[in-house]
Design a protein around this motif. Structure first.
Motif: not given
Length: 201
Positions: A69-75, A93-105
């Motif tokens: 169990v982890r907290e998700a990190n960017d990339k 978010s989950i990118e098409r290459e199936r990695s995470f992305s974080l944003s401050c939108e």
């Protein structure tokens, strides 16, 4: 819309995304209780928390579950068999290459992280090989994201509103589209286990 798991689920799922708000910790604890060792499907969770508070969700659930169990990190890439929580104050978010992305939108429906953002991006990344579960909560976040999963051919499941601590979120999802399953937590857990059994084989 199905109220009971009357027949085995045969759909292969490569990832599960889950969303919850008020009452979500208890609901997730019931849903994920005592998952079998050797779990394969990666799972990502958005649970609404105040932005100004540090999240301890990963630590809490790491003590309860036999899987990483982890907290998700960017990339960070999604790894089979792991459970990931969105950090507070960031959209996940989950990118098409199936990695995470974080944003401050900006927040979506007053929420950051937003369930809609996670689910919509995961639908784009996984298409029909995705399952989305929406649980108890006090706003409409997740209804549009679950609909996006449906449009992409994925499986959609909602907690039975009568059982939910706060039914607003499940009811909003049901009003947006007819989910594949509307079930109490015990049966949602059975559904999750059936998806894992299909993935194993």
């Amino acid at each position: 819309m199905k109220r009971h798991l009357r027949s085995p689920v045969r759909k292969r799922v490569d990832a599960v995304v889950l969303g919850a708000s008020a009452g979500g910790i208890d609901a997730l604890s019931t849903l994920l209780h005592d998952l079998p060792a050797g779990w394969h499907i990666p799972m990502a969770v958005v649970l609404h928390l105040p932005e100004e508070h540090e999240s301890h969700l990963a630590e809490i659930f790491a003590q309860r579950l036999p899987i990483p169990v982890r907290e998700a990190n960017d990339k960070m890439p999604l790894t089979d068999g792991s459970l990931y929580f969105a950090p507070p104050g960031y959209h996940l978010s989950i990118e098409r290459e199936r990695s995470f992305s974080l944003s401050c939108e900006p927040p979506v429906l007053f929420s950051r992280p937003s369930i809609d953002v996670l689910m919509a991006s995961a639908a784009d990344a996984y298409g029909p090989a995705l399952a989305g579960f929406l649980l108890t909560g006090a706003n409409d976040d997740g209804a549009e994201g679950l609909h996006r999963i449906h449009l992409a051919g994925g499986l959609t499941a909602v907690q039975e509103p009568k059982e939910a601590q706060i039914p607003t979120m499940p009811l909003a999802a049901i009003a947006r589209h007819i989910p594949d399953y509307v079930l109490p937590l015990r049966e949602l857990r059975n559904l999750l286990l059936q998806l894992e059994a299909v993935r194993e084989h």
